[in-house]
Design an enzyme around this catalytic site. Structure first.
Site, PDB file in Angstrom:
ATOM      1  N   LYS A 210      49.264  36.708  47.019  1.00 45.30           N
ATOM      2  CA  LYS A 210      48.566  35.419  47.008  1.00 45.30           C
ATOM      3  C   LYS A 210      49.297  34.455  46.068  1.00 45.30           C
ATOM      4  O   LYS A 210      49.590  33.332  46.422  1.00 45.30           O
ATOM      5  CB  LYS A 210      47.118  35.643  46.563  1.00 45.30           C
ATOM      6  CG  LYS A 210      46.293  34.380  46.548  1.00 45.30           C
ATOM      7  CD  LYS A 210      44.846  34.667  46.236  1.00 45.30           C
ATOM      8  CE  LYS A 210      44.124  33.354  45.977  1.00 45.30           C
ATOM      9  NZ  LYS A 210      42.730  33.533  45.646  1.00 45.30           N
ATOM     10  N   GLU A 216      54.748  43.568  40.058  1.00 48.57           N
ATOM     11  CA  GLU A 216      54.980  44.768  40.874  1.00 48.57           C
ATOM     12  C   GLU A 216      55.550  44.369  42.235  1.00 48.57           C
ATOM     13  O   GLU A 216      56.549  44.925  42.695  1.00 48.57           O
ATOM     14  CB  GLU A 216      53.666  45.540  41.094  1.00 48.57           C
ATOM     15  CG  GLU A 216      53.091  46.208  39.868  1.00 48.57           C
ATOM     16  CD  GLU A 216      52.089  45.343  39.139  1.00 48.57           C
ATOM     17  OE1 GLU A 216      52.157  44.095  39.254  1.00 48.57           O
ATOM     18  OE2 GLU A 216      51.241  45.907  38.433  1.00 48.57           O
ATOM     19  N   ARG A 271      41.001  40.206  47.143  1.00 47.16           N
ATOM     20  CA  ARG A 271      40.320  41.399  47.669  1.00 47.16           C
ATOM     21  C   ARG A 271      39.452  41.089  48.891  1.00 47.16           C
ATOM     22  O   ARG A 271      38.801  41.970  49.425  1.00 47.16           O
ATOM     23  CB  ARG A 271      39.523  42.078  46.563  1.00 47.16           C
ATOM     24  CG  ARG A 271      38.564  41.163  45.829  1.00 47.16           C
ATOM     25  CD  ARG A 271      38.047  41.802  44.538  1.00 47.16           C
ATOM     26  NE  ARG A 271      37.260  40.860  43.750  1.00 47.16           N
ATOM     27  CZ  ARG A 271      37.761  40.000  42.886  1.00 47.16           C
ATOM     28  NH1 ARG A 271      39.062  39.928  42.698  1.00 47.16           N
ATOM     29  NH2 ARG A 271      36.982  39.185  42.193  1.00 47.16           N
ATOM     30  N   GLU A 356      36.346  45.080  40.774  1.00 45.25           N
ATOM     31  CA  GLU A 356      37.043  43.866  40.337  1.00 45.25           C
ATOM     32  C   GLU A 356      36.120  42.649  40.500  1.00 45.25           C
ATOM     33  O   GLU A 356      36.221  41.683  39.748  1.00 45.25           O
ATOM     34  CB  GLU A 356      38.348  43.670  41.124  1.00 45.25           C
ATOM     35  CG  GLU A 356      39.270  42.644  40.494  1.00 45.25           C
ATOM     36  CD  GLU A 356      40.672  42.634  41.076  1.00 45.25           C
ATOM     37  OE1 GLU A 356      41.576  43.266  40.510  1.00 45.25           O
ATOM     38  OE2 GLU A 356      40.870  41.978  42.115  1.00 45.25           O
ATOM     39  N   HIS A 387      33.841  69.889  49.113  1.00 46.42           N
ATOM     40  CA  HIS A 387      34.427  71.030  48.420  1.00 46.42           C
ATOM     41  C   HIS A 387      35.068  70.616  47.102  1.00 46.42           C
ATOM     42  O   HIS A 387      35.876  71.351  46.546  1.00 46.42           O
ATOM     43  CB  HIS A 387      35.454  71.715  49.330  1.00 46.42           C
ATOM     44  CG  HIS A 387      34.816  72.243  50.578  1.00 46.42           C
ATOM     45  ND1 HIS A 387      34.318  73.528  50.672  1.00 46.42           N
ATOM     46  CD2 HIS A 387      34.542  71.636  51.766  1.00 46.42           C
ATOM     47  CE1 HIS A 387      33.792  73.695  51.884  1.00 46.42           C
ATOM     48  NE2 HIS A 387      33.895  72.561  52.559  1.00 46.42           N
TER      49      HIS A 387
HETATM   50  O1  F6P Z   1      44.857  42.897  39.935  1.00 45.79           O
HETATM   51  C1  F6P Z   1      44.725  41.548  39.870  1.00 45.79           C
HETATM   52  C2  F6P Z   1      45.086  40.853  41.133  1.00 45.79           C
HETATM   53  O2  F6P Z   1      45.135  39.490  40.886  1.00 45.79           O
HETATM   54  C3  F6P Z   1      44.145  41.160  42.292  1.00 45.79           C
HETATM   55  O3  F6P Z   1      42.988  40.429  42.268  1.00 45.79           O
HETATM   56  C4  F6P Z   1      45.013  40.868  43.452  1.00 45.79           C
HETATM   57  O4  F6P Z   1      44.478  41.381  44.627  1.00 45.79           O
HETATM   58  C5  F6P Z   1      46.288  41.524  43.007  1.00 45.79           C
HETATM   59  O5  F6P Z   1      46.355  41.265  41.624  1.00 45.79           O
HETATM   60  C6  F6P Z   1      47.521  41.025  43.681  1.00 45.79           C
HETATM   61  O6  F6P Z   1      47.711  39.653  43.497  1.00 45.79           O
HETATM   62  P1  F6P Z   1      48.696  38.849  44.391  1.00 45.79           P
HETATM   63  O7  F6P Z   1      48.227  38.932  45.789  1.00 45.79           O
HETATM   64  O8  F6P Z   1      48.665  37.451  43.857  1.00 45.79           O
HETATM   65  O9  F6P Z   1      50.061  39.461  44.241  1.00 45.79           O
END
Ligand code: F6P
Length: 550
Positions: A210, A216, A271, A356, A387
């Site tokens: 977003k 990451e 989310r 969240e 289980h």
């Molecule tokens: O973990 C925080 C967060 O902002 C989430 O709400 C979101 O889904 C995720 O990181 C990924 O964010 P983005 O889509 O901006 O990479």
């Protein structure tokens, strides 16, 4: 509403429930069922495609009436209306919350500050349709002319969990020659394991973020980009990388042509975004017609949520039951048990959706909240989890209300597998509710021929307290339509809980501090730089890691 200004105890509806709780806490569901032959029918909501049986809960008509009075006192109907009308209910970020517009299949106007958002949404849906079909039918091909059959979604949180859950849930609908992969974790293993399985000529990467600033996702995307360029050269990027984001500037900066970008908007929370272009991988895997069926299912749930009176409203009832257990019985967790292997990622998806959204401690009024907020959500596919953690569900000291999700028909009707699965699903709900008294356990052992002394010694161990709540959510089959209904049901349930606690369910400020600190630790790990002040434990750990990595 429940901040320091207006103490919970002063809220009439809340204190009514608090005193009602004292009457209900020891009432046995077994007895309520025995006394009331209509109970199962009365506490059950049927839609064409789904049935929600909530009769195995520690409630009676008074409980429901008080819970709904609380909902009205918290202005739930007005707040539902405000969401659908595009008001800026995400007040900390001053944003509207319109995931419902993404699946507004009637295409009725939905406006933010007087501007109808539907034309933009429809334009992106058309772009998703064209692109997904071009990939599926081999019109949009890789740099060397080969069909793109490996689709890799790079994203994390909402840009991963929703699409991953849905793609897996709909595995039976995948195009025969297409494979889907997901890279979310910054752990290099995640990237490597996928890249080892695919070949560059046939691989399409969808970078979903977003914000397009998530470390990451960008790090994983850079690694995949380098891998592609090493194999096919710089010119290949435009044929193998597309982006889904709200941030065109960052997409361009990253090196993806904005022609290859699918837009979404700040009125869609991460989310809550699998209905937007974040669901591109779903559309490619299962086809646009099935993607649209998923939107239609969600839309049916939206209309049910918006127009059905509170007492027959599935998300409202489920949310109010969860408030009942969490805030009055002090039951702080909830389990979700899908009896469908394809729904294996649903609990992980719901963890983000629920925790969240509602794991917060400051109210919309900026006050400290005085009641318990988000539950701890966990779960896993039945029968596997029977289980593992079901021992605790049945005999542990902590009561964990659960949702048991059951498709009457399996996509894989193999021998008697599905009937055994169904029998287990129903048995768990019944066992949790009924339990087994010490006397019943004793008599059973005696009937089975156990000596008296042995039966006496074991009778308590073999008893079950019962009276443990569950909802059974029944579908004919998990298909795109019913999946849409199911997910939208949980979205709205989460929203209702947020309304009762007076929480902004659409921001996520609680994830920031850890991110900030990681950014300050990173240079320390990468060089000899020091001087950042840590607590003694963290400082030592940094030193030890550096020593180990030398
Ligand atoms: O973990 C925080 C967060 O902002 C989430 O709400 C979101 O889904 C995720 O990181 C990924 O964010 P983005 O889509 O901006 O990479």
């Amino acid at each position: 509403m429940f901040g320091t200004k207006k103490e919970i105890s002063k809220n009439k509806a809340w204190s009514k429930l608090a005193s009602h709780y004292k009457k209900m806490r020891d009432v046995e569901m077994r007895e309520m069922f025995a006394k009331d032959p209509q109970r199962a029918e009365r506490y059950c909501i049927n839609l064409d495609a789904m049935t929600v049986d909530y009769s195995k809960n520690r409630i009676n008509d008074h409980t429901l009436a008080y819970l709904l009075t609380l909902a009205r006192a918290c202005k739930l109907p007005e707040k539902i209306d405000a969401m659908f009308k595009g008001e800026r209910i995400n007040q900390t970020e001053n944003r509207a919350v319109l995931h419902v517009a993404l699946r507004n299949r009637e295409n009725s106007p939905i406006c933010i500050d007087g501007k109808n958002v539907m034309p933009e949404i429809n334009a992106v849906l058309a772009k998703i349709k064209k692109f997904s079909e071009d990939v599926r039918y081999g019109k949009f091909v890789g740099h060397t002319g080969k069909k793109l059959v490996n689709i890799v979604n790079i994203g994390i949180g909402g840009s991963d969990l929703g699409p991953k859950m849905a793609v897996e849930a709909l595995r039976k609908y995948w195009a025969k020659d297409i494979n889907c992969y997901f890279i979310s974790n910054i752990d290099g293993t995640a990237c490597n394991e996928v890249l080892n399985k695919v070949n560059p000529e046939e691989t399409l990467f969808i970078v979903c973020s977003k914000t397009f600033t998530t470390i990451e996702t960008l790090t994983n995307a850079r690694t995949c980009r380098k891998w592609l360029i090493d194999a096919l050269g710089e010119h290949a990027v435009s044929k193998h990388f597309v982006a889904v984001s709200t941030n065109a500037k960052e997409v361009a900066k990253f090196g993806i042509d904005t022609e290859n970008m699918f837009e979404f908007w700040d009125f869609v929370g991460g989310r809550y975004s699998m209905w937007s272009a974040i669901g591109l991988i779903i559309a490619i895997a299962v086809g646009m017609d099935n993607f649209e069926k998923m939107l239609e299912g969600a839309h049916e749930m939206d209309m049910h949520f918006k127009y059905t009176e509170l007492s027959k409203n599935i998300p409202v009832i489920l949310a109010m039951l969860s408030i009942w257990y969490n805030d009055f019985f002090n039951m702080r967790s909830a389990a979700v048990i899908p009896y469908d292997q394809y729904l294996g990622y649903l609990p992980a998806y719901l963890q983000q959706l629920v925790m969240e959204s509602n794991g917060k401690f400051i109210s919309n009024e900026g006050e400290y909240i005085k009641c318990s907020t988000s539950l701890v959500v966990f779960g896993g596919a039945g029968t596997d989890v029977q289980h593992s953690f079901f021992q605790m569900m049945h005999q542990g000291m902590t009561i964990i209300p659960c949702d048991i999700i059951v498709p009457a028909i399996s996509h894989n009707e193999v021998g008697e597998h599905h009937e055994i699965l169904l029998a287990n699903a129903l048995a768990q709900g019944e066992a949790l509710m009924k339990g087994k008294t010490v006397k019943e356990a004793y008599d059973e052992m005696r009937r089975a021929g156990k000596p008296k002394e042995e039966a006496k010694r074991l009778k308590k161990y073999k008893s079950f307290p019962g009276n443990r709540p569950s909802n059974t959510i029944l579908f004919k089959k998990i298909d795109p339509y019913t999946l849409g209904m199911l997910v939208a049901m949980y979205e709205h349930k989460t929203f209702v809980e947020g309304v009762i606690w007076d929480i902004d369910s659409f921001d996520q400020m609680g994830v920031e501090l850890g991110k900030q600190m990681a950014l300050s630790i990173l240079p320390e790990l990468q060089s000899n730089a020091s001087g950042i002040r840590h607590d003694a434990s963290t400082g030592n750990l940094v030193k030890m890691i550096k020593r180990m990595r030398k």
